[in-house]
Design a protein around this motif. Sequence first.
Motif: not given
Length: 289
Positions: A60-69, A100-114
Amino acid sequence: MIRCNKLVRGLLAAGLATTWAAGAFASITVKDGVGGTLASNVVSFDENETGSGVIIGGASGIPTLGSIQDYLYQSNVVGFTGGSSSTLNGSFASGGYELTLVAHLQLKVTNVTLLGGGAFFATFAAVGGNAGLYFDNTAQGGVKSNTATGNGFDDGRLIGMFNVLPGGVSSFYGTGPNTGIGSAAFNFQTLGMVDTNYLSSTTGAITGINFTSNQSLPAGTSSTTSFHNNTPNNWSDIYPTYAVGQNDVLLKVDGSNTFTTAVPEPSTYSLLLAGIGALGFLARRRRAN
C-alpha cells in the motif's frame, strides 16, 4: 584434607561451569532423533540467502507510524558455524536431512522518516508472534523445502517453538517503489521445551534464539508463491498456508541464528561463593599447619 580439597574443587568447578554457561551463546549438538549425532560444537545456524519474507498488505506504500504489520518468514539452514555435517540438505533417500525455520510476527512501525523522491527510512519493533524450528528427513515423511513454491518448510518434525520477546530492532530503507534494503534482530524465548532428541546444548537447556537478518527488495531468487504450505507430522498446523497476493511485499531475507541457555539460579551463585569461601578456609589452615 585431600578429600575435602577434592570436594571443594568439585563445588567450585560446578559453580564456575554453570556461571560461564550463563553467556549469550550456547554450544549446540544436532541429532537425528534416534540417538545419532549429526553435528557437534555448533555456534550458529546459517540460513539460506534465498530465505523469504512477506509483509502482508505492505504494497500500500510507505509504512504508517504506529501501524501493525503481519510478517511471515521461511528458510532452510544451509550450514553451521563451529561444526559441520556432511548430510545436511543431502538427499532424503540417501540419509540426508534438513532444518527449517518459519515465523509469523507482528511488527509495529515505530518511526518513519521521509527522505524525498519517494524514499523513506522506517523502524519496527516486535509486539507479538512466534517461530518454529523443524527437522525433516525420510523418517519424518516430509519433502525437501522449495523456495519457489513454498513447499516443505513446515512439514517435518517440530523440534522447537519460540515466542518473540517484545522489542527487537528492525529497519528498512526504501529507495523507491519496490526497492530497498533492511536488517532485523529479534530474540525468541522457548515456548515449552526444545526436543533434546534433535537439539541439545552442552551448556544447559536451550531457552531461546537470537535471530538476525539482512533484507532486500525486490526478492529476486527468494520469490515464492506461498508460505507455510504444509502440515507437520507431529503437531497441529500452527502456521496455516498463506498464498502471496498482489498487495503483499516479498523480501529476500538472509538470516542466521544463535541459541541461548538459562541464566543460573541464585542457588548457583551461592554454591560458587561457598566453594570460594571453603578454598580460603583451607588455605588458611594449610598456612597455620
